[in-house]
Design a protein around this motif. Sequence first.
Motif, mmCIF file in Angstrom:
data_model
loop_
_atom_site.group_PDB
_atom_site.id
_atom_site.type_symbol
_atom_site.label_atom_id
_atom_site.label_comp_id
_atom_site.label_asym_id
_atom_site.label_seq_id
_atom_site.Cartn_x
_atom_site.Cartn_y
_atom_site.Cartn_z
ATOM 1 N N LEU A 1 13.966 -51.820 14.041
ATOM 2 C CA LEU A 1 12.881 -51.425 15.253
ATOM 3 C C LEU A 1 12.256 -50.387 14.225
ATOM 4 N N ILE A 2 12.902 -49.821 13.752
ATOM 5 C CA ILE A 2 12.093 -48.000 12.871
ATOM 6 C C ILE A 2 10.816 -49.129 12.193
ATOM 7 N N ALA A 3 11.923 -49.985 11.258
ATOM 8 C CA ALA A 3 10.721 -50.847 10.581
ATOM 9 C C ALA A 3 9.377 -51.593 10.371
ATOM 10 N N ALA A 4 9.642 -51.595 11.928
ATOM 11 C CA ALA A 4 8.601 -52.570 12.268
ATOM 12 C C ALA A 4 7.132 -51.303 12.592
ATOM 13 N N ILE A 5 7.813 -50.066 12.458
ATOM 14 C CA ILE A 5 6.183 -49.136 13.471
ATOM 15 C C ILE A 5 6.561 -48.030 12.469
ATOM 16 N N ASP A 6 4.462 -47.694 12.597
ATOM 17 C CA ASP A 6 4.261 -47.007 10.771
ATOM 18 C C ASP A 6 4.147 -45.452 11.558
ATOM 19 N N VAL A 7 4.485 -45.200 12.643
ATOM 20 C CA VAL A 7 4.338 -42.931 13.238
ATOM 21 C C VAL A 7 5.108 -43.223 14.184
ATOM 22 N N LEU A 8 6.172 -42.715 14.272
ATOM 23 C CA LEU A 8 6.513 -42.129 15.413
ATOM 24 C C LEU A 8 6.086 -40.848 15.970
ATOM 25 N N ILE B 1 22.246 -36.876 10.475
ATOM 26 C CA ILE B 1 22.088 -38.271 10.973
ATOM 27 C C ILE B 1 22.954 -39.058 9.234
ATOM 28 N N ASP B 2 23.636 -39.265 9.727
ATOM 29 C CA ASP B 2 24.038 -40.376 8.391
ATOM 30 C C ASP B 2 22.457 -41.434 7.594
ATOM 31 N N ASN B 3 21.537 -40.876 7.418
ATOM 32 C CA ASN B 3 20.349 -41.178 6.689
ATOM 33 C C ASN B 3 20.656 -42.993 6.137
ATOM 34 N N ALA B 4 21.409 -42.973 5.359
ATOM 35 C CA ALA B 4 21.712 -43.996 4.728
ATOM 36 C C ALA B 4 21.843 -45.323 5.981
ATOM 37 N N ARG B 5 22.283 -44.970 6.924
ATOM 38 C CA ARG B 5 22.319 -46.414 7.517
ATOM 39 C C ARG B 5 20.904 -46.782 8.482
ATOM 40 N N GLU C 1 21.134 -51.657 16.149
ATOM 41 C CA GLU C 1 19.113 -52.994 16.100
ATOM 42 C C GLU C 1 18.291 -51.295 15.596
ATOM 43 N N MET C 2 18.343 -50.363 16.006
ATOM 44 C CA MET C 2 17.492 -49.884 15.176
ATOM 45 C C MET C 2 17.229 -49.400 14.322
ATOM 46 N N PRO C 3 17.865 -49.510 12.825
ATOM 47 C CA PRO C 3 16.911 -49.354 11.447
ATOM 48 C C PRO C 3 16.245 -50.303 11.598
#
Length: 201
Positions: free
Chosen positions: A131-138, A28-32, A127-129
């Motif tokens: 939302l991902i910041a809000a979680i500790d573990v996927l 993926i585009d990691n920087a995003r 919105e994903m970046p």
Amino acid sequence: LAIGANNRKFYEARGVPARRIFSVPYAIDNARFRLDDQERVTERTSVRSQYGICGAAVVFGFIGKIVENKRPLDLVIALANLRPAYPVAPHLIVIGSGPLEEEMAREAAAQGVGDRVHFLGFRNQAEMPGLIAAIDVLVLTSRRERWGLVVNEAMAGGVPVIAYANVGCAGDLIVDGFSGRVVRDGDRDELAGAFLEAMNP
């Protein structure tokens, strides 16, 4: 063109010579998905406050379609098994939609964790970046998953991952015990153990 180790094994098992298999990593585009420290704190605080999740709580996250193949009920049961473990109760954020959403909510209520499972619905990729910041573990508990790009996205955002062993990317992206945990397929007890391990500072 092999997207990862499991895909390479698939070709080799069907008689394709090694010299004819070329690695083309599924990326993926990691920087995003990389936020700076201030952006992470802002997004994390904003999302958690919307759902009444305190800053000290460990938040597990599921991102994807809520369908049978993803085994969403395994997540609810693993969360319920953590009830007596810590004074600050863990939460689960579910990002996505699907036919098992209502059943998942009913199971969460039946297990006594309905107030700690938060359904955010379908969200746009933009919105994903945050939302991902809000979680500790996927957590990805799929029965079958050819790859699982959401794992790339979570890790690009600095989030470790717990995944079932048959998730296609598990062997390529998760260093077991370091960047996450690889759990035996469908083993709810081992999954709960991985949840407990993830809550250890």
